[in-house]
Design a protein around this motif. Structure first.
Motif, PDB file in Angstrom:
ATOM      1  N   MET B 171       0.843  -1.195   0.000  1.00  0.00           N
ATOM      2  CA  MET B 171       0.000   0.000   0.000  1.00  0.00           C
ATOM      3  C   MET B 171       0.884   1.254   0.000  1.00  0.00           C
ATOM      4  O   MET B 171       0.665   2.173  -0.769  1.00  0.00           O
ATOM      5  CB  MET B 171      -0.900  -0.034   1.238  1.00  0.00           C
ATOM      6  N   ALA B 174       2.983   1.316  -3.312  1.00  0.00           N
ATOM      7  CA  ALA B 174       2.215   1.768  -4.469  1.00  0.00           C
ATOM      8  C   ALA B 174       2.104   3.285  -4.450  1.00  0.00           C
ATOM      9  O   ALA B 174       2.279   3.953  -5.479  1.00  0.00           O
ATOM     10  CB  ALA B 174       0.832   1.130  -4.454  1.00  0.00           C
ATOM     11  N   ALA B 175       1.857   3.813  -3.258  1.00  0.00           N
ATOM     12  CA  ALA B 175       1.719   5.263  -3.155  1.00  0.00           C
ATOM     13  C   ALA B 175       3.041   5.955  -3.512  1.00  0.00           C
ATOM     14  O   ALA B 175       3.056   6.996  -4.165  1.00  0.00           O
ATOM     15  CB  ALA B 175       1.273   5.648  -1.747  1.00  0.00           C
ATOM     16  N   CYS B 180       4.274   9.717  -4.216  1.00  0.00           N
ATOM     17  CA  CYS B 180       4.253  10.226  -2.847  1.00  0.00           C
ATOM     18  C   CYS B 180       5.633  10.081  -2.205  1.00  0.00           C
ATOM     19  O   CYS B 180       6.345   9.109  -2.477  1.00  0.00           O
ATOM     20  CB  CYS B 180       3.273   9.430  -1.989  1.00  0.00           C
ATOM     21  N   GLN B 184       3.970  11.421   2.665  1.00  0.00           N
ATOM     22  CA  GLN B 184       2.705  11.603   1.936  1.00  0.00           C
ATOM     23  C   GLN B 184       1.974  10.273   1.798  1.00  0.00           C
ATOM     24  O   GLN B 184       0.753  10.198   1.942  1.00  0.00           O
ATOM     25  CB  GLN B 184       2.975  12.190   0.550  1.00  0.00           C
ATOM     26  N   TYR B 188      -1.687  10.179   3.026  1.00  0.00           N
ATOM     27  CA  TYR B 188      -2.788  10.130   2.060  1.00  0.00           C
ATOM     28  C   TYR B 188      -3.356   8.727   1.902  1.00  0.00           C
ATOM     29  O   TYR B 188      -4.501   8.561   1.512  1.00  0.00           O
ATOM     30  CB  TYR B 188      -2.325  10.638   0.683  1.00  0.00           C
ATOM     31  N   ILE B 189      -2.535   7.722   2.125  1.00  0.00           N
ATOM     32  CA  ILE B 189      -2.992   6.361   1.846  1.00  0.00           C
ATOM     33  C   ILE B 189      -3.119   5.538   3.125  1.00  0.00           C
ATOM     34  O   ILE B 189      -4.189   5.046   3.461  1.00  0.00           O
ATOM     35  CB  ILE B 189      -2.030   5.660   0.852  1.00  0.00           C
ATOM     36  N   PRO B 192      -5.803   6.969   5.864  1.00  0.00           N
ATOM     37  CA  PRO B 192      -7.212   6.750   5.498  1.00  0.00           C
ATOM     38  C   PRO B 192      -7.588   5.276   5.410  1.00  0.00           C
ATOM     39  O   PRO B 192      -8.677   4.895   5.819  1.00  0.00           O
ATOM     40  CB  PRO B 192      -7.333   7.416   4.118  1.00  0.00           C
ATOM     41  N   VAL B 193      -6.666   4.442   4.907  1.00  0.00           N
ATOM     42  CA  VAL B 193      -6.987   3.019   4.801  1.00  0.00           C
ATOM     43  C   VAL B 193      -7.186   2.427   6.191  1.00  0.00           C
ATOM     44  O   VAL B 193      -8.026   1.578   6.410  1.00  0.00           O
ATOM     45  CB  VAL B 193      -5.877   2.261   4.033  1.00  0.00           C
TER      46      VAL B 193
END
Lengths: 382, 278, 418
Positions: B171, B174-175, B180, B184, B188-189, B192-193
């Protein structure tokens, strides 16, 4: 879009595990390169070093003309598709695909336009407002692709992107990814353990084993001229049959039986010309073995072998044979376990064959396609 | 048809058992609420009565009209909210790194956090008192927030580490591939996940501070005294304040009930985390 | 503008001067109520600010222990229960110089005894309490009840003074008033959650002390302890004159039963006389008598609280002034809701006034010939929890021999002390 070159790349974990050893090769701009090898061969590690997700222990990595060893992934301008897809579960398909553009600061209109385009190409238009959790495996895979292609990066990196799909979908996606890549012309590195994927998709294929590059070549050359017995056995399905044998003049002694090796072979492989009682490893691809009584091969040598198993597949019949000579282990840890204690040879017989288990078959061997390897170095003899 | 009806039968039994279980948890609380609604003189009876024979809000009025309770309530809110924020600010990044970049040192770090929970809180009370005294933070909201944070962080850290353990490492990767920086990607990922896990952890941090008694007793005097202390004061040796005490306890439980309702979706999501991976 | 600034600075100075001296006082809810008015007057007269920190009952012990352990107390004065005196004795200031002749002459001997640890006074009494007898005047003054009682027992119905009277009257008033076959008025209630009431009976029976004698030897197994326990459980186990869930009954429960009109009598702490709820059916009908007497005469267990100065206090001088002022103005606590004080003079000032009918019986109990404080021993609480309560509560199960139970308890107590 850019070329990628690796020079003497090493990856060592801690002080102990040497995952990649002196990896050197060059990927042309727009080329589709496949890394293939059994699990643990270092292919994913190599890919992750190119991505910037793993540090490079030593060596030099260039993307374009720039040395990027210490460049952060986000600044390498390459996109990656993960085996698990790594979709963002809290974002819709649209937001997933748009995310790289958003991070790149692309204006909203442009973003929307490019997401729409990517979705159209990948046939995701109807699913843009769903969350990944509501999609099928194939659709998720497309979203992962969408996230990569929407950005027009210098290169695509794909880490076994099809391994979570069922066989049928895998074949379909394989073709789609290959054609998409050719259309976009983006340099692509594709990691797989499946040699069929490797052979069908790659412009060139790099075969790795235990962190060492074995051979980089087009699929045709890998098949026709494997550099060593590992590549020989790994490429092609079923695997090449490998046995210890002796070469005496133009006679190949395989156990109790002998074959005559055609002069065309010696012309192509001067290294084995005029050898007397020379131990070799001989490789015979299954497609070069047929039932002598029904074969359509124009020229062949004949030997006898007992049949242990017959698998009729319709267009062809796979026949497992007991060859009376020492079997050679090619060193593929993922190789399918043998039946019982026996190492059998496999022949790809014409469907007209009537051999049955227990019979002794008369085999037609295409002797001009035999492969020869040095028993010491295990390297192909040319 | 027959099969269908046995299925329903089984389902009914399961639901009845579930209801019974819920009731067994709820009864003490319902009894608390009932008691708080009884007139002061009827709070204790022989035999005890479950329902008030007359509904009265006098206990609630008594509580609201005290000087100390509304003040302590506000103090509790401030301390619990700040503790929650501070605990999460410290624990979320720490738990993420500990879970995703597992090394011997991070394992040690998590175990060490656990050890601090194994020591009786009382034994930490005196050192905390000295520490806050030397910092001039005795009887301040911030001082108590620090003390509560020290109690909440190990709990929240372990809870979050367990949640982050279930998060695929790809995860973040990938960001990062999507442009990112590490931070970040986290912001951002990852965050929130993981919001369900974070919501549950936040609730635990909040409750840890909200119900904390000992540190609040030792480290506050007048300015930042929290409600649990004031509620306990109703039970004075000479007092007869069972009614106001239950009323105060009911009032005090409302914010937690409220927070739980607000976070309900996240909490249930967090409890079933892992079942929805992918 | 300049003038304004000046005056501002001046008032600031004045404020600092005012705040320059203050004392911090650790109290339980009761301590705050009883000392608040006095503290305000103290500030008025001395300029020393008094900051009360109110904590729950057990919090006083926990907080003070923690602060003393840390070596840096925030408190200059703490108002503590007599049962903690032994624990804090090594960590509080010597207050002997505050015990002037005038002060000592005005205090009941039992309170003075508990203020002393070794050869020094370490705590100044702030108020004292003791259990006295509460009874329903509407029942006791009812001529029908009086004649019925006299006919049954051969002596007049008066507030109970002896063990025998207590049992007779409890039995007499236990009845089923609504005819549903179950008693709804009980003579009294037996408290099973605390043992202090039984301790008062132990003293009434002539024991030289409760649990320990003055030399610190365990006397839990003497005859007086046993006789008192037999008497204490008789209404429950023999007479059926109390609700049978004694083990679930504590102070609050007993008090509520009385206020709800479900018991005719209770032994309870005297201050409760002022706290009868307005909506109680016994409001205005509560009579008070001294604690019961036994062979040794009237005896009660005093429940005094003391002001102490922790050795870690920062303003010990201010603290001394406060404590001296508090005892001199002891009567001010009586105006507070709890209405308690420590000195004879304070109680005497209000004696006979409306609403203070409990002072006479309270003073008589505190000054009773056999009244004596609980042992001042650091292990007191452990002795109660580990030795006394198991035997006490087992006795209230009504099977089990009282002497045997107490012998076991005495054994446990000796083990704790060794």
């Amino acid at each position: 879009m850019a070329k990628i070159s690796l020079k003497d790349i090493n990856k060592v974990y801690g002080d102990k595990f040497h995952a990649i050893r002196d990896l050197t090769f060059h990927i042309e701009d727009g080329e589709f390169m496949v890394f293939v090898g059994p699990s643990g061969c270092g292919k994913s590690t190599a890919l992750r070093m190119i991505a910037g997700l793993e540090k490079i222990t030593s060596g030099e990595l260039r993307i374009g003309d720039e040395i990027v060893n210490d460049v952060d992934p986000k600044d390498r301008d390459i996109a990656m598709v993960f085996q698990s897809y790594a979709l963002y579960p809290h974002k819709t398909v649209r937001e997933n695909i748009a995310f790289p553009l958003q991070m790149a600061g692309i204006p909203r209109d442009e973003r929307a336009r490019r997401v729409t385009n990517a979705a159209r190409v990948l046939e995701l238009t109807d699913h843009l407002d769903r969350k990944p959790g509501q999609l099928s495996g194939g659709q998720r895979q497309r979203v992962a692709m969408g996230r990569a292609i929407v950005r027009q990066p210098k290169a695509f990196l794909m880490d076994e992107p099809l391994s979570n799909l069922d066989a049928k979908l895998r074949v379909q996606m394989r073709a789609e990814i290959a054609s998409l890549q050719r259309r976009l012309g983006v340099t692509t590195i594709y990691v797989t353990h499946d040699q069929v994927e490797a052979m069908t998709m790659g412009d060139r294929v790099a075969v790795l084993k235990a962190g060492v590059l074995q051979q980089v070549d087009t699929p045709q050359i890998l098949y026709a001229r494997p550099r060593n017995i590992f590549v020989a056995a790994f490429i092609g399905s079923p695997s090449m049959n490998l046995y210890e044998a002796t070469l005496d003049g133009e006679l190949l002694v395989l156990g109790e039986q002998t074959l005559k090796v055609p002069s065309s072979v010696f012309a192509a492989r001067p290294a084995i010309r005029e050898s007397a009682n020379r131990p070799v490893i001989v490789g015979i691809r299954p497609e070069d073995i047929d039932d002598a009584s029904v074969t359509t091969k124009p020229e062949f040598e004949e030997i006898d072998a007992p049949v242990s198993l017959v698998e009729a597949l319709g267009a062809e019949t796979m026949v497992h044979l007991k060859i009376d000579a020492p079997w050679v282990d090619a060193g593929d840890p993922d190789a399918v376990a043998e039946i019982g204690d026996e190492h059998t040879a496999v022949g790809r017989f014409s469907p007209a064959t009537s051999v049955r288990p227990g019979d002794t078959a008369r085999l037609a061997i295409s002797a001009d396609s035999l492969h020869f390897f040095d028993p010491e170095t295990r390297v192909s003899l040319w | 048809m027959a099969e269908r009806s046995t299925f329903d039968m089984g389902r009914t039994i399961v639901q009845a058992l579930a209801l019974l279980l819920v009731l067994s948890f709820a009864v003490p609380y319902v009894y608390l609420v009932m008691t708080s609604l009884k007139p002061a003189a009827h709070v204790q009876q022989i035999p005890p009565s479950f329902l008030p024979n007359r509904i009265s809000v006098e206990n609630y009025l008594t509580v609201i009209n005290t000087q100390s309770m509304p003040r302590a309530f506000l103090s509790s809110v401030a301390v619990a909210v700040l503790t929650t924020i501070l605990s999460l600010a410290l624990s979320v990044p720490a738990a993420y790194v500990a879970a995703q970049y597992r090394r011997p040192i991070t394992v040690f770090f998590l175990l060490f956090a656990l050890i601090t929970r194994m020591v009786p809180a009382v034994s930490l009370g005196v050192p905390l008192f000295q520490l806050l005294k030397s910092l001039g933070l005795l009887d301040t909201t911030f001082g108590l927030v620090l003390a509560h944070t020290s109690a909440a962080v190990p709990l929240v850290l372990l809870l979050l580490a367990a949640f982050f353990d279930g998060l695929p490492k790809e995860m973040e990767e990938a960001a990062r591939m999507d442009g990112c920086s590490r931070f970040q990607a986290f912001l951002y990922i990852v965050v929130p996940v993981m919001k369900s896990g974070i919501a549950i952890s936040a609730l635990f941090a909040f409750i840890t501070s909200w119900n904390e008694f000992l540190y609040a007793l030792l480290l506050t005097s007048q300015n930042s005294k929290t409600a649990p202390i004031v509620i306990a004061e109703f039970n004075s040796v000479y007092g007869l304040s069972w009614g106001p005490m239950t009323a105060a306890a009911v009032l005090y439980s409302l914010p937690v009930v409220l927070v739980t309702l607000v976070l309900q979706k996240q909490i249930i999501g967090g409890l079933t985390f892992g079942a929805v991976k992918g | 503008m300049k003038k304004l600034l000046c005056s501002g600075a001046l008032s600031l100075l004045a404020a600092t001067a005012l705040h320059a001296e203050s004392i911090n006082v650790l109290v339980e809810g009761g301590g705050l109520m009883l000392q608040k008015a006095m503290a305000e007057k103290f500030t008025e007269e001395t300029g020393i600010e008094v900051n009360f920190t109110e904590v729950p009952y057990q919090g006083v012990f926990d907080r003070l222990s923690a602060e003393i352990a840390s070596g840096a107390s925030s408190f200059d004065v703490a108002t503590i229960d007599v049962v903690w005196m032994a624990n804090f004795a090594p960590h509080v200031e010597d207050l002997t110089d505050l015990f002037t002749e005038e002060v000592t002459a005005d205090l009941p001997p039992a309170l003075l005894a508990d203020a002393r640890f070794g050869d020094r006074f370490i705590g100044m009494p702030t108020w004292a309490n003791a259990e006295v007898v509460f009874y329903r005047k509407d029942l006791f003054d009812n001529p029908d009840e009086q004649s019925a009682f006299a006919a049954e027992h051969g002596y007049p119905l008066t507030p109970p003074a002896t063990w025998g009277q207590w049992r007779d009257m409890a039995k007499f008033f236990t009845r089923d008033t609504d005819g549903d076959g179950k008693a709804d008025l009980y003579g009294t209630a037996t408290i099973g959650m605390f043992s202090e009431e039984w301790m008062a009976h132990v003293l009434q029976a002539g024991s030289p002390g409760v649990i320990l004698d003055d030399e610190g030897s365990v006397i839990l197994d003497n005859d007086a302890h046993a006789a008192a326990l037999e008497f204490y459980r008789a209404p429950l186990c023999e007479d059926g004159s109390v609700p049978d869930n004694a083990l679930e009954i504590g102070w609050g429960e007993a008090q509520n039963l009385f206020y709800q009109g479900q018991t005719a009598m209770m032994k309870f702490w005297a201050h409760a006389h002022k706290l009868t709820p307005e909506d109680s059916i016994v409001e205005g009908k509560v009579g008070i008598a001294p604690m019961l007497e036994g062979s040794a005469g009237i005896a009660g267990i005093p429940g005094p609280w003391y002001n102490v100065i922790p050795s870690t206090a920062e303003n010990k001088d201010g603290a001394r002034q406060f404590i001296a002022f508090a005892i001199a103005n002891n009567a001010m606590g009586i105006e507070a809701p709890l209405g308690l004080a420590a000195t004879n003079s304070a109680y005497e000032r209000y004696m006979g006034q409306m609403g203070y009918e409990h002072f006479g019986p309270l003073l008589e109990t505190l000054g009773g010939p056999a009244t004596k404080g609980r042992p001042l021993h650091a292990d007191y609480q452990e002795l109660v929890d580990e030795a006394v309560m198991p035997a006490f509560q087992a006795a209230l199960e009504c099977d089990g021999d009282v002497a045997e139970l107490l012998a076991e308890a005495a054994e446990t107590a000796r083990e704790i002390l060794n």
